[in-house]
Scaffold this motif. Sequence first.
Motif, short mmCIF file in Angstrom:
data_model
loop_
_atom_site.label_atom_id
_atom_site.label_comp_id
_atom_site.label_asym_id
_atom_site.label_seq_id
_atom_site.Cartn_x
_atom_site.Cartn_y
_atom_site.Cartn_z
N THR A 8 -19.47 -38.53 -18.72
CA THR A 8 -20.00 -38.61 -17.37
C THR A 8 -21.17 -37.65 -17.24
O THR A 8 -21.05 -36.46 -17.48
N GLU A 9 -22.33 -38.20 -16.87
CA GLU A 9 -23.52 -37.39 -16.66
C GLU A 9 -23.79 -37.29 -15.16
O GLU A 9 -24.07 -38.29 -14.50
N TYR A 10 -23.71 -36.07 -14.61
CA TYR A 10 -23.90 -35.85 -13.19
C TYR A 10 -25.38 -35.66 -12.85
O TYR A 10 -26.12 -35.01 -13.60
N THR A 11 -25.78 -36.23 -11.74
CA THR A 11 -27.15 -36.08 -11.26
C THR A 11 -27.37 -34.67 -10.73
O THR A 11 -26.53 -34.14 -10.01
N THR A 12 -28.48 -34.07 -11.09
CA THR A 12 -28.81 -32.71 -10.64
C THR A 12 -30.11 -32.72 -9.84
O THR A 12 -30.91 -33.65 -9.94
N SER A 13 -30.29 -31.67 -9.05
CA SER A 13 -31.54 -31.45 -8.30
C SER A 13 -31.91 -32.65 -7.43
O SER A 13 -33.06 -33.10 -7.45
N THR A 14 -30.93 -33.16 -6.70
CA THR A 14 -31.25 -34.21 -5.72
C THR A 14 -32.25 -33.66 -4.71
O THR A 14 -33.20 -34.34 -4.32
N PHE A 15 -32.03 -32.42 -4.30
CA PHE A 15 -32.99 -31.68 -3.48
C PHE A 15 -33.23 -30.32 -4.15
O PHE A 15 -32.43 -29.86 -4.96
N LYS A 16 -34.33 -29.68 -3.78
CA LYS A 16 -34.68 -28.42 -4.42
C LYS A 16 -33.77 -27.28 -4.00
O LYS A 16 -33.42 -26.42 -4.81
N GLY A 17 -33.36 -27.27 -2.73
CA GLY A 17 -32.53 -26.18 -2.23
C GLY A 17 -31.34 -26.70 -1.45
O GLY A 17 -31.11 -27.90 -1.33
#
Length: 303
Positions: free
Chosen positions: A41-50
């Motif tokens: 399972t690869e999780y999505t990162t940095s959907t938003f910057k903060g």
Amino acid sequence: MKSLFQYIFICSALLLSVNVFSQDLDDLLDQMEEKEKEAVTEYTTSTFKGTKVINLHSVERLAPGALEFRIAHRFGRINGGWRELWGIDQASVRFGFDYGINDHLTLGFGRTTYEKTYDFYGKAALLRQSTGKRNMPISLVWFSSMAINTLDLNINPERQYDFKHRLAYVHQLIIARKFSPNFSMEVVPSLVHHNLVENANDANIIPALGVAGRLKLSKRVSLNAEYIYRLPQEDTPNIDNYYDSFSIGFDIETGGHVFQLHFTNSSPMIEKGFLTETNGNWADGDVQFGFNITREFTIRNKR
């Protein structure tokens, strides 16, 4: 001569067999690689910057053991003109600390000049956008906050006010998706509850719907925007006398700092304020320039 042709034929057949075997082997390796990817399972990162888009919280949370110090600043309205130096003479501030408890939970508190308010919040991840073994198209985060108004409560001098009248609560469900490396969006159904209202016809509970997006312009700069629609209720002064919040700005990342520069019609920087008590109108030029600055510290190393 006959033996020469036989030799050439045998060599050609062997080369063809090796080539076919090599293609089959490549296909087999590709299939095995695909299955290995599907098994992870690869999780999505940095959907938003903060952790915040502008005013609204994003689905991002702090890493376990990370402490973030945030200063949010709003100048006055730009339409104040040169006498107010286009809003620079006025200012409101919120400072706060957020802490990552674990991968799923972030807690925070702060204090703002708006109504001399102290606010506390918790943000918990319910779902994470991912691909592979577990394919999840969205991220889902629950957010709840409590605000304590510390001004003198003198709406009605003949009335007795208790501590509970100082409280207001906000509950949100943050639904987000990273559509590409450069574009993300979130939808934020919200519910605001005021324990105390000024008028008999005011609503104690106000539902709202926020929409926010991020467009990445470069490695360190992104364009952010958000709009909050308050669901109308008939003959309700504390809805009719205010405006929907709209904000637009930029995120600029520089090492351990993230600068957020923005324009907004919302002076309050706490949820119950910008969701339901925005008294500025973009059409009248009631726009304020503001910024958020964050600095992150590692208090406890992740094990």
